[in-house]
Design a protein around this motif. Structure first.
Motif, PDB file in Angstrom:
ATOM      1  N   LEU A 120       0.838  -1.220   0.000  1.00 30.33           N
ATOM      2  CA  LEU A 120       0.000   0.000   0.000  1.00 30.33           C
ATOM      3  C   LEU A 120       0.867   1.263   0.000  1.00 30.33           C
ATOM      4  CD1 LEU A 120      -2.927  -0.292   2.582  1.00 30.33           C
ATOM      5  CD2 LEU A 120      -3.073  -0.353   0.081  1.00 30.33           C
ATOM      6  N   ALA A 121       1.823   1.305   0.933  1.00 26.52           N
ATOM      7  CA  ALA A 121       2.559   2.554   1.182  1.00 26.52           C
ATOM      8  C   ALA A 121       3.300   3.030  -0.068  1.00 26.52           C
ATOM      9  CB  ALA A 121       3.533   2.367   2.343  1.00 26.52           C
ATOM     10  N   GLU A 122       3.952   2.104  -0.792  1.00 22.19           N
ATOM     11  CA  GLU A 122       4.739   2.559  -1.956  1.00 22.19           C
ATOM     12  C   GLU A 122       3.853   2.988  -3.114  1.00 22.19           C
ATOM     13  OE1 GLU A 122       4.961  -0.283  -0.264  1.00 22.19           O
ATOM     14  OE2 GLU A 122       5.693  -1.945  -1.510  1.00 22.19           O
ATOM     15  N   ARG A 123       2.558   2.659  -3.057  1.00 23.96           N
ATOM     16  CA  ARG A 123       1.628   3.064  -4.121  1.00 23.96           C
ATOM     17  C   ARG A 123       0.763   4.268  -3.718  1.00 23.96           C
ATOM     18  NH1 ARG A 123       2.695  -2.064  -4.436  1.00 23.96           N
ATOM     19  NH2 ARG A 123       3.146  -2.995  -6.473  1.00 23.96           N
ATOM     20  N   TRP A 124       0.958   4.751  -2.494  1.00 20.79           N
ATOM     21  CA  TRP A 124       0.153   5.857  -1.952  1.00 20.79           C
ATOM     22  C   TRP A 124       0.336   7.113  -2.823  1.00 20.79           C
ATOM     23  CZ3 TRP A 124      -3.892   6.929   0.566  1.00 20.79           C
ATOM     24  CH2 TRP A 124      -4.053   8.068   1.360  1.00 20.79           C
ATOM     25  N   GLY A 125      -0.761   7.644  -3.326  1.00 22.77           N
ATOM     26  CA  GLY A 125      -0.686   8.840  -4.170  1.00 22.77           C
ATOM     27  C   GLY A 125      -0.420   8.535  -5.632  1.00 22.77           C
ATOM     28  N   LYS A 126      -0.172   7.274  -5.956  1.00 22.62           N
ATOM     29  CA  LYS A 126       0.084   6.869  -7.346  1.00 22.62           C
ATOM     30  C   LYS A 126      -1.057   6.004  -7.877  1.00 22.62           C
ATOM     31  CE  LYS A 126       4.920   7.442  -6.415  1.00 22.62           C
ATOM     32  NZ  LYS A 126       4.663   7.909  -5.014  1.00 22.62           N
ATOM     33  N   SER A 127      -1.353   4.904  -7.182  1.00 21.22           N
ATOM     34  CA  SER A 127      -2.511   4.080  -7.550  1.00 21.22           C
ATOM     35  C   SER A 127      -3.331   3.703  -6.315  1.00 21.22           C
ATOM     36  CB  SER A 127      -2.055   2.822  -8.297  1.00 21.22           C
ATOM     37  OG  SER A 127      -1.112   2.111  -7.516  1.00 21.22           O
ATOM     38  N   VAL A 128      -2.862   4.105  -5.149  1.00 21.61           N
ATOM     39  CA  VAL A 128      -3.633   3.945  -3.895  1.00 21.61           C
ATOM     40  C   VAL A 128      -3.944   5.359  -3.383  1.00 21.61           C
ATOM     41  CG1 VAL A 128      -3.579   3.108  -1.510  1.00 21.61           C
ATOM     42  CG2 VAL A 128      -2.547   1.729  -3.339  1.00 21.61           C
ATOM     43  N   PHE A 129      -5.224   5.609  -3.133  1.00 15.89           N
ATOM     44  CA  PHE A 129      -5.671   6.956  -2.779  1.00 15.89           C
ATOM     45  C   PHE A 129      -6.732   6.880  -1.684  1.00 15.89           C
ATOM     46  CE2 PHE A 129      -5.088   6.711  -7.434  1.00 15.89           C
ATOM     47  CZ  PHE A 129      -4.077   7.634  -7.621  1.00 15.89           C
TER      48      PHE A 129
END
Ligand code: FAD
Ligand code: MG
Length: 295
Positions: A120-129
């Motif tokens: 989740l954390a590495e995708r936050w703001g990219k594909s996790v919102f």
């Protein structure tokens, strides 16, 4: 030297407050750690005339325009402690500098605590919102997921189908009752009861503990928020606890429970955005200014 106002946090809310005070030629110090909440996202959406602009650029222009005001001082750094002092407040920075002001504006934003799921954390703001208004449109109606984090996730899952076909991953964080299941089904939401193992892939594919994989363009989840620094607690300001976390309690003029201390932006409202932070900052800046005149 005593500042009229020290503003802790120099992002959208803090710059906005400082601009009002600078335009009144008041002595203002902005202390900013440079860690905007949206630093994980490339572009920002939904702010009039700035839709799709880089979030960093909006903050940089705000900072640049603030420099025009000769009574405003900018300090890159971290405020570590704040306390009441004779006739105002004392703020001590991480570098050990002690500063004095008659009023304080807390504009320090919040920290997001994501559910504990690997990927989740590495995708936050990219594909996790968290906010579909901010980042849902660009996902182009492709398959989306909502990862449950609390009972508030029901609300999240009900909204998401406007942005794409939605699967709601309960992940033992929320159990809809029969009536809630019926409402979700009427919105076309597919409910997945199992546990989520991790998020993988270029976008946000969800891998279940039982091995099944759901390819998704975007995954939405609600982080728990809390003010970025414990400054409000140090000062004794009341906070509000809600299902999504903690924010500083303020009235309609952005006054906290401690006289002379104002708070604005995400730190003092649940579910913030750039336009709301900017408008809160204006209110706090003007209120702090007028309190210097009218008490
Ligand atoms: P922030 O922007 O979080 O700034 C707080 C500032 O205070 C930081 O610079 C920080 O370093 C500083 N600070 C904190 N503690 C201290 C301290 N002790 N001393 C000194 N400085 C300190 N909103 C939109 O409108 N559109 C979008 O597209 C959008 N996308 C988003 C994407 C993501 C992934 C996230 C998480 C949020 C998004 N948001 C978006 C919400 C937006 O980021 C916030 O509403 C906004 O940043 C709030 O502004 P603020 O000034 O209150 O706080
Ligand atoms: Mg700010």
């Amino acid at each position: 030297m005593t500042y009229d106002v020290i503003i802790i946090g120099g992002s959208y809310a803090g710059i906005s407050a400082a601009t009002q005070l600078g335009r009144a030629r008041r002595k203002v110090l902005v202390i900013d750690g440079g860690e905007r909440r949206n630093r994980f996202a490339q572009s920002s959406h939904g702010f009039l005339t700035r839709d799709g602009t880089a979030a960093a650029e909006i903050a940089a222009i705000g900072r640049e325009q603030l420099r025009a005001y000769s009574t405003v001082r900018w300090m890159d750094g971290q405020a570590e402690r704040a306390e009441a002092a004779d006739d105002g407040f004392r703020v001590v920075t991480r570098a050990g500098e002690a500063l004095a002001a008659r009023r304080l504006v807390l504009a320090m934003g919040v920290r997001d605590e994501l559910p504990n799921v690997p990927g989740l954390a590495e995708r936050w703001g990219k594909s996790v919102f968290h906010c579909p208004y901010c980042h849902g449109y660009e996902l182009d109606q492709a398959p989306l997921g909502v990862l449950a984090a609390s009972p508030m996730s029901m609300h999240h899952a009900m909204m998401l189908p406007d942005w794409g076909p939605t699967t709601f991953f309960l992940n033992d964080a929320f159990a809809p009752d029969d009536e809630q299941r019926a409402r979700l089904e009427r919105r076309g939401v597919v409910i997945e009861g199992g546990a989520v193992e991790r998020v993988v892939g270029e976008r946000a594919d969800v891998v279940m503990r039982d091995g099944r994989i759901f390819p998704l363009a975007g995954l939405f989840t609600l982080p728990r928020v809390s003010p970025s620094t414990p400054m409000a607690e140090q000062l004794g300001c009341e906070v509000e606890e809600g299902p999504m976390g903690t924010v500083i309690r303020v009235d309609e003029r952005k006054t906290t429970s401690i006289a002379g201390v104002y708070a604005c932006g995400d730190a003092a409202r649940m579910g913030g955005s750039l336009p709301l932070a900017v408008s809160d900052g204006v209110i706090a800046g003007v209120a702090a200014h007028q309190s210097l005149i009218f008490g």
